[in-house]
Design a protein around this motif. Structure first.
Motif, PDB file in Angstrom:
ATOM      1  N   SER A   6       0.883  -1.167  -0.028  1.00  0.00           N
ATOM      2  CA  SER A   6      -0.174  -0.073   0.124  1.00  0.00           C
ATOM      3  C   SER A   6       0.850   1.183   0.073  1.00  0.00           C
ATOM      4  O   SER A   6       0.458   2.314  -0.761  1.00  0.00           O
ATOM      5  N   ARG A  91      -8.031   9.517  12.511  1.00  0.00           N
ATOM      6  CA  ARG A  91      -7.543   8.518  11.430  1.00  0.00           C
ATOM      7  C   ARG A  91      -8.254   6.857  11.737  1.00  0.00           C
ATOM      8  O   ARG A  91      -8.727   6.387  10.663  1.00  0.00           O
ATOM      9  N   LYS A  94     -11.731   7.518  10.147  1.00  0.00           N
ATOM     10  CA  LYS A  94     -11.643   7.609   8.641  1.00  0.00           C
ATOM     11  C   LYS A  94     -11.620   5.970   8.317  1.00  0.00           C
ATOM     12  O   LYS A  94     -12.550   5.513   7.250  1.00  0.00           O
ATOM     13  N   ARG A  95     -11.023   5.284   9.007  1.00  0.00           N
ATOM     14  CA  ARG A  95     -10.641   3.722   8.596  1.00  0.00           C
ATOM     15  C   ARG A  95     -12.286   3.034   8.851  1.00  0.00           C
ATOM     16  O   ARG A  95     -12.601   2.118   8.184  1.00  0.00           O
ATOM     17  N   VAL A  97     -15.325   4.433   8.667  1.00  0.00           N
ATOM     18  CA  VAL A  97     -16.099   5.106   7.543  1.00  0.00           C
ATOM     19  C   VAL A  97     -15.720   4.109   6.406  1.00  0.00           C
ATOM     20  O   VAL A  97     -16.575   3.653   5.739  1.00  0.00           O
ATOM     21  N   ARG A  98     -14.422   4.172   6.032  1.00  0.00           N
ATOM     22  CA  ARG A  98     -14.087   3.430   4.681  1.00  0.00           C
ATOM     23  C   ARG A  98     -14.516   1.940   4.695  1.00  0.00           C
ATOM     24  O   ARG A  98     -14.748   1.434   3.695  1.00  0.00           O
ATOM     25  N   THR A  99     -14.512   1.335   5.903  1.00  0.00           N
ATOM     26  CA  THR A  99     -14.803  -0.074   6.175  1.00  0.00           C
ATOM     27  C   THR A  99     -16.329  -0.441   6.007  1.00  0.00           C
ATOM     28  O   THR A  99     -16.873  -1.314   5.148  1.00  0.00           O
ATOM     29  N   HIS A 102     -19.732   2.311   1.275  1.00  0.00           N
ATOM     30  CA  HIS A 102     -19.409   2.145  -0.076  1.00  0.00           C
ATOM     31  C   HIS A 102     -19.200   3.685  -0.541  1.00  0.00           C
ATOM     32  O   HIS A 102     -18.107   4.178  -1.245  1.00  0.00           O
ATOM     33  N   GLU A 103     -20.383   4.659  -0.537  1.00  0.00           N
ATOM     34  CA  GLU A 103     -20.360   5.728  -1.208  1.00  0.00           C
ATOM     35  C   GLU A 103     -21.542   6.295  -0.394  1.00  0.00           C
ATOM     36  O   GLU A 103     -22.405   5.998   0.127  1.00  0.00           O
ATOM     37  N   VAL A 122     -21.551  -1.012   2.737  1.00  0.00           N
ATOM     38  CA  VAL A 122     -20.933  -2.105   2.051  1.00  0.00           C
ATOM     39  C   VAL A 122     -21.568  -3.222   1.818  1.00  0.00           C
ATOM     40  O   VAL A 122     -21.617  -3.963   0.979  1.00  0.00           O
TER      41      VAL A 122
END
Length: 292
Positions: A6, A91, A94-95, A97-99, A102-103, A122
Motif C-alpha cells: 500500500s 484517522r 476514517k478507517r 467509515v471506509r470499512t 461504500h459511497e 458495504v
C-alpha cells in the motif's frame, strides 16, 4: 506485506501525478523535453499498474476470513462506544467509515429546503438522511452560554479537560458536533478567550473545589455546601462541572469564619448535628452539584 504494498502504491501514484504535472507544464514546442517527460509519465504509470497488480495477487492468495455473525453483532453494538471514545482519533474514524460505507450520494430537495444523503453501506443496505439546508447568510454559532462557560473554565482547565466537561454536560458545537480539544481551541481563538496557563510560581489565583478546600483545611463537601448556600463567592459554570474559587476569596474573613466553624464541629464536617444549629443555609439544588 499488504501495508508495504500500500505504501509502494501511494508512492507510485504520487510519482504519476508529479510526472504528469511536469509533462503538462512543459512547452509543447520543445519536443525533446516534452518527449522525455512523456516517457517518464508512461514509466510511472506502468510502475503504478505493476504495484496494483501485486496487491491484487496478494489479496487473491490471502484467504478471506469467515466472520462469525455473533462477533459481528458484538462489534456493531460497540461501534458507538468506540466512535465516541476520547482515544478514537480522526484517522481511526476514517478507517471505520471506509470499512462500513461504500459511497454517499448527496442531493438537494429544494421544495423541503433539505440536503438528502443516501448512504450505500458495504453490505448492500441503503439509508437516507435528511439535513436542513443552510440558508444564505446563515451561520451555526456556538451558544452564548457555552462561550461564557469556557471563559470561566479556562481559569482552571486546559482545552482537553474543557472538551470533556462540555461533552459530559451534553453540550454540542454550533454544528451539532461533540467537543474536542481542537474545537475548543478554535472556539477560544474566535472569541479571543485566553488559554489556561499554570502560574509560574505555583500559586494559582483560581482553584477548584478540592484545592480550595485543602487551602482552608476543611472537607470539600463542606465548602461546596457553603458555596451553594452563598456563604462564599464561587463560580459554577456547568451543572455537572467544577466549582471555581478565587484565592482572594479564600483569605477573607467570611471564608476563615466558615473554616473555623467547620473545624469546631469535627464529627460533622459536612452538615450540622441534628441538635445543633445548621452551619449553612443549604438550597435544595446545592446537594446535587458535583465536586469539580
Amino acid at each position: 506485506m499488504r501495508e508495504a504494498l500500500s505504501r509502494d502504491l501511494e508512492a507510485a501514484r504520487y510519482a504519476v501525478d508529479r510526472a504528469f504535472r511536469q509533462y503538462d507544464a512543459a512547452d509543447p514546442a520543445n519536443r525533446l523535453v516534452a518527449g522525455e517527460l512523456e516517457a517518464r509519465w508512461n514509466r510511472a504509470l506502468a510502475h503504478a499498474a505493476e504495484v496494483e497488480g501485486k496487491i491484487a495477487m496478494h489479496e487473491a492468495a490471502t484467504p478471506t476470513p469467515i466472520a462469525d455473525p455473533a462477533s459481528l453483532g458484538v462489534l456493531a453494538s460497540n461501534l458507538k462506544t468506540v466512535w465516541d471514545a476520547p482515544t478514537t482519533d480522526a484517522r481511526l474514524k476514517k478507517r471505520i467509515v471506509r470499512t462500513l460505507i461504500h459511497e454517499v450520494v448527496a442531493d438537494i430537495d429544494d421544495a423541503a429546503s433539505e440536503i438528502v444523503l443516501i448512504i450505500h453501506w458495504v453490505g448492500g443496505v441503503h439509508s437516507e438522511i435528511r439535513l436542513p439546508k443552510r440558508r444564505r447568510g446563515q451561520r451555526n454559532s456556538t451558544s452564548a452560554s457555552i462561550i461564557e462557560a469556557v471563559r470561566q473554565l479556562v481559569l482552571i482547565a486546559n482545552d482537553d479537560l474543557i472538551a470533556g466537561l462540555l461533552n459530559r454536560n451534553g453540550l454540542k458545537t454550533g454544528n451539532g458536533h461533540r467537543w474536542t480539544r481542537e474545537r475548543v481551541t478554535s472556539m477560544r481563538s474566535n472569541y479571543h478567550i485566553p488559554v489556561f496557563k499554570p502560574a509560574e510560581d505555583g500559586i494559582e489565583p483560581w482553584l477548584n473545589l478540592s484545592n480550595a478546600a485543602k487551602l482552608l483545611k476543611i472537607a470539600p463537601k463542606t465548602l461546596r455546601l457553603a458555596a451553594g448556600a452563598g456563604e462564599i463567592a464561587a463560580i459554577h459554570p456547568l451543572s455537572d462541572g467544577p466549582w471555581i474559587f478565587a484565592r482572594t476569596e479564600l483569605i477573607t474573613t467570611a471564608a476563615q469564619s466558615i473554616a473555623e466553624r467547620a473545624r469546631q464541629n469535627p464529627r460533622y464536617p459536612t452538615k450540622s448535628h441534628p441538635n445543633q444549629q445548621t452551619l449553612f443555609r443549604v438550597s435544595r439544588c446545592s446537594m446535587g452539584c458535583t465536586n469539580g
